[in-house]
Write a protein that holds these residues in place. Structure first.
Motif, mmCIF file in Angstrom:
data_model
loop_
_atom_site.group_PDB
_atom_site.id
_atom_site.type_symbol
_atom_site.label_atom_id
_atom_site.label_comp_id
_atom_site.label_asym_id
_atom_site.label_seq_id
_atom_site.Cartn_x
_atom_site.Cartn_y
_atom_site.Cartn_z
ATOM 1 N N ARG A 360 0.868 -1.186 0.000
ATOM 2 C CA ARG A 360 0.000 0.000 0.000
ATOM 3 C C ARG A 360 0.900 1.230 0.000
ATOM 4 N N VAL A 361 1.198 1.710 -1.186
ATOM 5 C CA VAL A 361 2.016 2.915 -1.338
ATOM 6 C C VAL A 361 1.107 4.131 -1.156
ATOM 7 N N VAL A 362 1.509 5.031 -0.286
ATOM 8 C CA VAL A 362 0.732 6.247 -0.045
ATOM 9 C C VAL A 362 1.596 7.455 -0.394
ATOM 10 N N LEU A 363 1.065 8.283 -1.261
ATOM 11 C CA LEU A 363 1.785 9.477 -1.703
ATOM 12 C C LEU A 363 1.316 10.702 -0.919
ATOM 13 N N HIS A 364 2.207 11.687 -0.821
ATOM 14 C CA HIS A 364 1.941 12.885 -0.035
ATOM 15 C C HIS A 364 2.395 14.125 -0.798
ATOM 16 N N ALA A 365 1.884 15.259 -0.366
ATOM 17 C CA ALA A 365 2.314 16.518 -0.964
ATOM 18 C C ALA A 365 3.769 16.824 -0.637
ATOM 19 N N PHE A 366 4.278 16.277 0.474
ATOM 20 C CA PHE A 366 5.651 16.573 0.880
ATOM 21 C C PHE A 366 6.687 15.628 0.274
ATOM 22 N N ASN A 367 6.259 14.552 -0.397
ATOM 23 C CA ASN A 367 7.229 13.692 -1.082
ATOM 24 C C ASN A 367 7.829 14.445 -2.265
ATOM 25 N N THR A 368 9.138 14.397 -2.386
ATOM 26 C CA THR A 368 9.801 15.110 -3.472
ATOM 27 C C THR A 368 9.813 14.262 -4.736
ATOM 28 N N LYS A 369 10.053 14.913 -5.864
ATOM 29 C CA LYS A 369 10.160 14.186 -7.139
ATOM 30 C C LYS A 369 11.291 13.162 -7.057
ATOM 31 N N ASN A 370 12.394 13.545 -6.441
ATOM 32 C CA ASN A 370 13.526 12.626 -6.315
ATOM 33 C C ASN A 370 13.149 11.397 -5.495
ATOM 34 N N GLU A 371 12.411 11.579 -4.409
ATOM 35 C CA GLU A 371 11.993 10.452 -3.571
ATOM 36 C C GLU A 371 11.072 9.511 -4.340
ATOM 37 N N ILE A 372 10.143 10.082 -5.106
ATOM 38 C CA ILE A 372 9.207 9.268 -5.881
ATOM 39 C C ILE A 372 9.939 8.509 -6.976
#
Length: 382
Positions: A360-372
């Protein structure tokens, strides 16, 4: 006599622990044993803090609220801050009334255990959260699930009911699949069959139309009997509220046991939630745009992963499920992602159906492009 009783007590005590140990061992052997863990040093791809509001501490005013509520709302735990915030929530969500609850779980239990009566019927989506299923079990009404988002199956079950009131319970966004409920069609169906629609907006609160949820996005809020909004996800705090008519609020105050017999959330907690709503109003639009871009980036990165063993489910929400039905492979992938610095949690049965285990991958507004991008590259290795 005393000695015999003690011996029997010890024997029974030993038996119950043996039974519990056996159940735990069976769960371990099945590969779905649960344990508590923290990955706070890892990059967050698991929490429900979709907008990052839990990380904000924008307290603009002096904090002088009591830290404890001292009792239930009906005894010593009701304060002006509770009443004022309920008025704010009713206005924010465009309804007659709002009633604060300590959690989304207790909100669902309160509504479903107290409003439907004997000879009534509760129909709920089979993928609905455990709190909805548990709430129906506490009710004297008949209850039954229908196939996920399957309106034909729902209609068949509605057609069979004879007697009391009918209630249909769905979620705006489903917590494990990340897909939306067909709310427009459900509202139309509610008019035809005269059932009362109960909507859990847990995973859409904060994410649609100024943070007001999917019902507002579709302008359906006035056609829904009860809406439940939780504050522990995109709002970044904890607690919940039930939104609806004044009659519904008064009924819950008088008959909802999870509300009546629970110590109220403290005035400080209410102030903290209200503060988070202010952050949502002032910063939410920018955060929602960033989150939407991050979701699109992740899905684009993983578009090549549609294989027989690993499947990315269709979802436009922050919840991005990757089906890995092989439990050993799922555990291996999850462990390796942890080693790579990512907090991504595996979901096993019985939380999801056997054979639909997933990351269950959860994305956030604070995740950076590099992290994704890095997470995508790590997933691509498997």
């Amino acid at each position: 006599m005393s000695h015999t009783k003690d011996t029997g007590s010890k024997k029974n005590s030993g038996e119950i622990f043996d039974l519990m140990d056996s159940e735990l061992e069976r769960r371990k052997q099945a590969g779905n044993y649960r344990s508590l863990k923290t990955n706070k040093s890892k990059i967050d791809f698991s929490s429900n803090d979709y907008l990052g509001l839990a990380k904000l501490s924008d307290f603009k005013t002096e904090i002088n609220y009591p830290k404890g509520s001292t009792g239930s709302r009906l005894l010593s735990g009701n304060h002006d801050v509770h009443l004022d915030f309920e008025k704010y929530l009713a206005d924010f969500f465009k309804a007659e009334s709002a009633l604060l609850m300590n959690s989304g779980y207790s909100a669902s239990l309160s509504v479903l255990s107290s409003v439907p009566k004997r000879n009534d019927l509760i129909l709920y989506d089979e993928l609905a959260h455990a709190c909805i299923k548990d709430g129906t079990r506490l009710s004297f009404a008949k209850h039954q699930s229908f196939r996920h988002n399957d309106l034909d199956d729902l209609k068949k079950k509605l057609d069979k009911h004879v007697g009391g009131q009918m209630f249909v319970v769905v979620e705006s966004i489903y917590s494990m699949d990340g897909d939306e409920s067909p709310l427009v069609e459900l509202v139309e169906l509610s008019k035809k069959y005269s059932f009362h629609l109960i909507l859990d907006e847990a995973h859409s609160t904060g994410l649609y139309l100024g943070g007001k949820g999917l019902a507002h996005e579709l302008n359906l809020q006035e056609s829904i009997f009860a809406r439940i909004y939780t504050f522990g996800k995109a709002i970044g705090r904890h607690g919940a509220c039930v939104i609806g008519s004044g009659t519904l609020k008064n009924h819950l105050i008088n008959f909802a046991r999870p509300f009546i017999y629970t110590t109220a959330m403290s005035p400080f907690d209410v102030f903290s939630i209200q503060n988070s709503f202010q952050s949502l109003v002032h910063k939410g639009e920018k955060l929602r745009r960033t989150l939407k871009d991050n979701i699109a980036l992740f899905r684009n990165n993983l578009s090549v992963m549609q294989t027989r063993s690993i499947l990315l489910l269709p979802s436009n929400s922050p919840i991005q499920p990757i089906i890995i039905s092989d439990k050993k492979l799922l555990s291996s992938v999850s462990n390796q992602l942890t080693e790579h610095g990512f907090d991504v949690r595996p979901i096993f049965s019985p939380t999801v159906k056997e054979g639909t285990e997933r990351l269950r991958v959860v994305l956030h507004a604070f995740n950076t492009k590099n992290e994704i991008d890095r997470l995508s590259e790590s997933l691509a290795q498997f």
